[in-house]
Scaffold this active site. Structure first.
Site, short mmCIF file in Angstrom:
data_model
loop_
_atom_site.label_atom_id
_atom_site.label_comp_id
_atom_site.label_asym_id
_atom_site.label_seq_id
_atom_site.Cartn_x
_atom_site.Cartn_y
_atom_site.Cartn_z
N GLY A 36 43.43 44.60 28.26
CA GLY A 36 42.56 45.37 26.87
C GLY A 36 43.24 44.08 26.04
O GLY A 36 43.01 43.89 24.43
N HIS A 37 44.74 43.84 26.44
CA HIS A 37 45.25 43.74 24.86
C HIS A 37 45.60 42.24 24.77
O HIS A 37 45.17 41.13 23.89
CB HIS A 37 47.36 43.32 25.03
CG HIS A 37 47.95 45.46 25.10
ND1 HIS A 37 48.44 45.36 26.21
CD2 HIS A 37 48.12 46.38 24.31
CE1 HIS A 37 48.42 47.03 26.03
NE2 HIS A 37 48.61 47.09 24.72
#
Ligand code: AMP
Length: 280
Positions: A36-37
């Site tokens: 996600g990051h």
């Protein structure tokens, strides 16, 4: 890639980038990086000359009973992922420098920070907006990237930047999910294998809501009732809230029309997970 611990040095680097009329993309994080990051980092890299990622587990956004102490921390692995992701600078400040003795100033974005998660985590968003404003002042990025996973946070930050005339463009990127739909989160590592399976219920009920609305259901109360029913059926799972709100004011909507945000927080065992979708 450089790891920068000093606030002064970070500002100096950012000044240099601006003086050369280059752009700096910024991804604020609490570390324990995952895909996600990395999706935010990759987007920042595509759109900017330089990318900075901050890693700071911000004490100001955790409540006294929350998981500040046991929040996962692994700088070596994060640095490896950042290097691979093309990050130029990791800003890794220390709490004693970000909040020195006598620290006094906090930013709060009114009502937006008191609804949904804010109702159950008093002070949380005040901590978030304060640290993000500080990071924006230090890193002074051109554009900052946030995940829709934390939709309320992203909406609050957009409002803060608008209200305070902070010269940073905010971009909100889609939620990255595991194959079974569970939104990636640094907190997923708290889940036992059994709980990890149970955690599917979050995406499951969001999908259910989407289908009901697609089929013509307009009553929020009915959608929420069916979501609650499904969550309450599952063992060791406790619903904290589910809400259908407008995407700017985060105000509850009775009759579904246009774009709505469906957000929820659920305890799976002792782990609190959040997720949301926007239905158009
Ligand atoms: P955190 O480290 O949890 O504070 O998250 C840092 C940033 O990454 C925030 O803007 C989050 O919304 C974003 N983020 C976290 N999880 C995801 C995900 N599964 N998909 C997209 N963005 C995410």
């Amino acid at each position: 890639m450089k790891i920068i611990r000093s606030i002064r040095q970070m500002s100096k680097i950012s000044d240099g980038i601006r003086r050369k009329s280059k752009t700096l993309g910024f991804v604020p994080t609490m570390g324990a990086l995952h895909e996600g990051h990395l999706s935010l980092i990759r987007r920042a890299g595509k759109e900017n000359n330089f990318v900075a990622v901050s890693i700071f587990v911000n004490p100001a956004q955790f409540g006294p009973e929350e998981d500040f102490k046991r929040y996962p921390r692994d700088l070596n692995n994060d640095a490896r992922l950042c290097r691979r992701g093309g990050v130029d600078f990791i800003f890794y400040p220390q709490a004693k420098n970000m909040y020195p003795p006598g620290y006094k100033t906090y930013i709060e974005v009114g009502q937006l920070s008191r609804v949904l998660c804010g109702k159950f985590r008093p002070g949380h968003f005040k901590g978030v907006t304060t640290i993000v404003a500080k990071l924006f002042n230090i890193v002074a990025p051109t554009t900052a990237y946030f995940g829709q996973k934390d939709a309320q946070q992203a909406i609050i930050i957009k409002k803060m930047v608008e209200d305070l005339n902070i010269p940073v463009e905010i971009k909100i990127m889609p939620t990255i999910r595991d194959k079974d739909g569970l939104a990636l989160s640094s907190r997923n590592i708290y889940l036992s294998p059994r709980e990890r399976t149970q955690a599917r219920v979050l995406f499951h009920v969001l999908s259910l809501a989407k289908n009901l609305i697609r089929k013509g259901e307009k009553r929020s109360s009915e959608v929420i009732r069916k979501m609650e029913e499904l969550i309450n059926k599952q063992k060791d799972t406790r619903l904290q809230y589910v809400a259908i709100v407008d995407i700017e004011g985060l105000k509850p909507i009775q009759k579904i029309r246009g774009k709505v945000l469906i957000a929820l927080a659920v305890y799976i065992g002792k782990t609190r997970l959040i997720d949301n979708i926007i239905v158009n």
